[in-house]
Write a protein that holds these residues in place. Structure first.
Motif, PDB file in Angstrom:
ATOM      1  N   VAL A  76       0.842  -1.195   0.000  1.00  0.00           N
ATOM      2  CA  VAL A  76       0.000   0.000   0.000  1.00  0.00           C
ATOM      3  C   VAL A  76       0.875   1.242   0.000  1.00  0.00           C
ATOM      4  O   VAL A  76       0.618   2.229  -0.693  1.00  0.00           O
ATOM      5  CB  VAL A  76      -0.939  -0.009   1.225  1.00  0.00           C
ATOM      6  N   MET A  77       1.951   1.165   0.781  1.00  0.00           N
ATOM      7  CA  MET A  77       2.855   2.307   0.886  1.00  0.00           C
ATOM      8  C   MET A  77       3.615   2.546  -0.415  1.00  0.00           C
ATOM      9  O   MET A  77       4.050   3.664  -0.677  1.00  0.00           O
ATOM     10  CB  MET A  77       3.821   2.049   2.039  1.00  0.00           C
ATOM     11  N   THR A  78       3.786   1.506  -1.220  1.00  0.00           N
ATOM     12  CA  THR A  78       4.429   1.691  -2.527  1.00  0.00           C
ATOM     13  C   THR A  78       3.646   2.707  -3.355  1.00  0.00           C
ATOM     14  O   THR A  78       4.211   3.599  -3.973  1.00  0.00           O
ATOM     15  CB  THR A  78       4.496   0.350  -3.281  1.00  0.00           C
ATOM     16  N   VAL A  79       2.328   2.575  -3.318  1.00  0.00           N
ATOM     17  CA  VAL A  79       1.490   3.498  -4.087  1.00  0.00           C
ATOM     18  C   VAL A  79       1.574   4.913  -3.516  1.00  0.00           C
ATOM     19  O   VAL A  79       1.807   5.878  -4.243  1.00  0.00           O
ATOM     20  CB  VAL A  79       0.023   3.014  -4.095  1.00  0.00           C
ATOM     21  N   LEU A  80       1.403   5.037  -2.195  1.00  0.00           N
ATOM     22  CA  LEU A  80       1.402   6.366  -1.582  1.00  0.00           C
ATOM     23  C   LEU A  80       2.752   7.059  -1.759  1.00  0.00           C
ATOM     24  O   LEU A  80       2.822   8.237  -2.088  1.00  0.00           O
ATOM     25  CB  LEU A  80       1.044   6.261  -0.094  1.00  0.00           C
ATOM     26  N   GLY A  81       3.831   6.306  -1.547  1.00  0.00           N
ATOM     27  CA  GLY A  81       5.167   6.882  -1.700  1.00  0.00           C
ATOM     28  C   GLY A  81       5.419   7.333  -3.134  1.00  0.00           C
ATOM     29  O   GLY A  81       6.023   8.382  -3.372  1.00  0.00           O
ATOM     30  N   THR A  82       4.944   6.553  -4.094  1.00  0.00           N
ATOM     31  CA  THR A  82       5.130   6.912  -5.496  1.00  0.00           C
ATOM     32  C   THR A  82       4.388   8.204  -5.831  1.00  0.00           C
ATOM     33  O   THR A  82       4.891   9.050  -6.570  1.00  0.00           O
ATOM     34  CB  THR A  82       4.635   5.773  -6.414  1.00  0.00           C
ATOM     35  N   LEU A  83       3.200   8.357  -5.262  1.00  0.00           N
ATOM     36  CA  LEU A  83       2.440   9.582  -5.517  1.00  0.00           C
ATOM     37  C   LEU A  83       3.204  10.812  -5.011  1.00  0.00           C
ATOM     38  O   LEU A  83       3.236  11.847  -5.673  1.00  0.00           O
ATOM     39  CB  LEU A  83       1.068   9.504  -4.835  1.00  0.00           C
ATOM     40  N   VAL A  84       3.814  10.669  -3.839  1.00  0.00           N
ATOM     41  CA  VAL A  84       4.588  11.783  -3.302  1.00  0.00           C
ATOM     42  C   VAL A  84       5.757  12.106  -4.236  1.00  0.00           C
ATOM     43  O   VAL A  84       6.018  13.272  -4.552  1.00  0.00           O
ATOM     44  CB  VAL A  84       5.111  11.451  -1.887  1.00  0.00           C
ATOM     45  N   LEU A  85       6.447  11.059  -4.700  1.00  0.00           N
ATOM     46  CA  LEU A  85       7.580  11.265  -5.609  1.00  0.00           C
ATOM     47  C   LEU A  85       7.128  11.914  -6.913  1.00  0.00           C
ATOM     48  O   LEU A  85       7.808  12.781  -7.458  1.00  0.00           O
ATOM     49  CB  LEU A  85       8.254   9.926  -5.912  1.00  0.00           C
ATOM     50  N   LEU A  86       5.973  11.493  -7.398  1.00  0.00           N
ATOM     51  CA  LEU A  86       5.447  12.037  -8.647  1.00  0.00           C
ATOM     52  C   LEU A  86       5.141  13.523  -8.483  1.00  0.00           C
ATOM     53  O   LEU A  86       5.480  14.346  -9.338  1.00  0.00           O
ATOM     54  CB  LEU A  86       4.174  11.271  -9.036  1.00  0.00           C
ATOM     55  N   PHE A  87       4.530  13.868  -7.380  1.00  0.00           N
ATOM     56  CA  PHE A  87       4.231  15.274  -7.090  1.00  0.00           C
ATOM     57  C   PHE A  87       5.512  16.109  -7.106  1.00  0.00           C
ATOM     58  O   PHE A  87       5.586  17.156  -7.733  1.00  0.00           O
ATOM     59  CB  PHE A  87       3.544  15.376  -5.721  1.00  0.00           C
ATOM     60  N   GLN A  88       6.538  15.599  -6.415  1.00  0.00           N
ATOM     61  CA  GLN A  88       7.779  16.369  -6.333  1.00  0.00           C
ATOM     62  C   GLN A  88       8.490  16.440  -7.676  1.00  0.00           C
ATOM     63  O   GLN A  88       9.116  17.439  -8.002  1.00  0.00           O
ATOM     64  CB  GLN A  88       8.698  15.758  -5.285  1.00  0.00           C
ATOM     65  N   ALA A  89       8.393  15.347  -8.453  1.00  0.00           N
ATOM     66  CA  ALA A  89       9.062  15.341  -9.753  1.00  0.00           C
ATOM     67  C   ALA A  89       8.387  16.328 -10.702  1.00  0.00           C
ATOM     68  O   ALA A  89       9.048  17.050 -11.444  1.00  0.00           O
ATOM     69  CB  ALA A  89       9.048  13.940 -10.350  1.00  0.00           C
ATOM     70  N   LEU A  90       7.057  16.369 -10.662  1.00  0.00           N
ATOM     71  CA  LEU A  90       6.330  17.201 -11.615  1.00  0.00           C
ATOM     72  C   LEU A  90       6.351  18.675 -11.245  1.00  0.00           C
ATOM     73  O   LEU A  90       6.574  19.536 -12.077  1.00  0.00           O
ATOM     74  CB  LEU A  90       4.873  16.727 -11.726  1.00  0.00           C
ATOM     75  N   LEU A  91       6.106  18.971  -9.975  1.00  0.00           N
ATOM     76  CA  LEU A  91       5.940  20.370  -9.591  1.00  0.00           C
ATOM     77  C   LEU A  91       7.216  21.019  -9.075  1.00  0.00           C
ATOM     78  O   LEU A  91       7.401  22.216  -9.189  1.00  0.00           O
ATOM     79  CB  LEU A  91       4.844  20.497  -8.529  1.00  0.00           C
TER      80      LEU A  91
END
Lengths: 103, 251
Positions: free
Chosen positions: B114-129
């Motif tokens: 479950v944390m794989t998904v949540l952690g990836t979302l955080v990384l995606l946010f930081q990568a994009l913005l």
């Protein structure tokens, strides 16, 4: 139910603050950059001639905007955490009260 | 018992003192691998490794929210915790800053996937913005922060919990997940950029010297903060926590 140990939480917060402040005091002459520029240096040291082959699609124009976004990120997260903990706390208080009533 | 605890306390302080003395300040960096900074073949490789975990994570996340919709708020809290901690660039004794990962809490609560998904979302946010990390390096960064970190946290927690020392289990799970994340990052960079003399091993020592050393005090901070949130949860939401634990045992 487990009652919160207030003093333990206070100790934890103090310890974290100490861990953050300590490096600021003992390390002189450093800007504490975690900068991406410094990362480039370390890699070019090992692999001179490496060219990044992809650029970020969007980059904050400067340090100020970047810190705005980071602050926003922290604020949003802290807000959600505060909401959840507050919700749980109120719910458990309410349950305890209604237990008292029915007893 | 009390004496033993005091001795171990003194031991920890001594170790810490040694660590601070030995550790010469240097200019360094310690964070996610930046956009474009992994050669194409490695970027692709880590994406391929990362994707199956992410898909399994999505599956276990939908299963969880379907079977227990009331855990959504707790999920939000676990995600928010990584979100906050990833935003905090904290100065370290190496004279540079890095940030904690915050993946330990969710991994212990919901399991690592479950944390794989949540952690990836955080990384995606930081990568994009924020141009922090990157899309090409997302596979590699997600592997270290959203896969290895949570799995380490979960394993450590499971290993220590039979001793009954729950707070210690949480602390070590979060702190070691944080450390493991950056050790893996060092390894990923070493694999992609082996040193001319000494190869991957020499490169790893170089990168780990930078990443892992910077991360030590941060990992301890992360462990402590995770215990703080855990204390609140146990105090105010003990029922749901107990339920989650029993589900995982059944699964």
């Amino acid at each position: 139910m487990n009652k919160p140990k207030g003093w333990l939480n206070v100790l934890i917060v103090l310890a974290v603050v100490a861990l953050v402040v300590f490096p600021l005091i003992i390390v002189k002459d450093s800007e504490f950059g975690g900068a991406d520029g410094a990362a480039e240096e370390a890699i070019t040291e090992v692999a001179p001639g490496y060219e990044p082959w992809f650029q970020p699609l969007m980059e904050p124009p400067g340090g100020e905007t970047e810190s705005l976004l980071f602050a926003l990120q922290a604020a949003l997260g802290a807000g959600v955490i505060g909401y959840a903990i507050g919700y749980y706390k109120a719910r458990s208080t309410k349950r305890e009260r209604s237990d008292e009533h029915s007893a | 018992m009390k004496k033993k605890r005091m001795l171990s306390g003194i031991g920890v302080i001594l170790l810490f003192a040694l660590y601070f003395v030995w550790n010469e300040p240097q200019t360094a960096y310690a964070m996610h691998i930046m956009e474009g900074f992994l050669p194409v073949k490695w970027a692709v490789f880590w994406w391929i490794v990362f994707l199956p975990f992410f898909l399994l994570g999505l599956r276990s996340l939908t299963k969880l929210t379907k079977e227990k919709p009331e855990t959504k708020l707790l999920l939000g809290l676990a995600g928010a915790f990584t979100f906050v901690l990833s935003a905090l660039k904290i100065p370290s004794v190496t004279g540079s800053s890095s940030h904690p990962t915050g993946t330990g809490l969710g991994a212990v609560l919901f399991g690592p996937l479950v944390m794989t998904v949540l952690g990836t979302l955080v990384l995606l946010f930081q990568a994009l913005l924020l141009a922090h990390g990157g899309l090409t390096t997302l596979g590699a960064n997600a592997f270290s922060m959203a896969i290895v970190g949570p799995f380490v946290a979960y394993g450590v927690y499971r290993a220590i919990i039979p001793t009954g020392r729950q707070r210690l289990a949480i602390f070590l799970a979060a702190a070691l997940a944080d450390m493991a994340t950056y050790v893996v990052t060092s390894l990923q960079l070493a694999l992609a950029f082996p040193a001319a003399s000494g190869g991957i091993a020499a490169s790893f020592i170089k990168f780990a010297g930078i990443f892992a050393v910077t991360q030590v005090p941060l990992a301890i901070s992360e462990g402590l903060l995770t215990v703080l949130v855990w204390n609140w949860l146990v105090a105010y939401n003990g029922q749901e926590m107990a339920q989650l634990q029993s589900i995982k045992r059944g699964a």
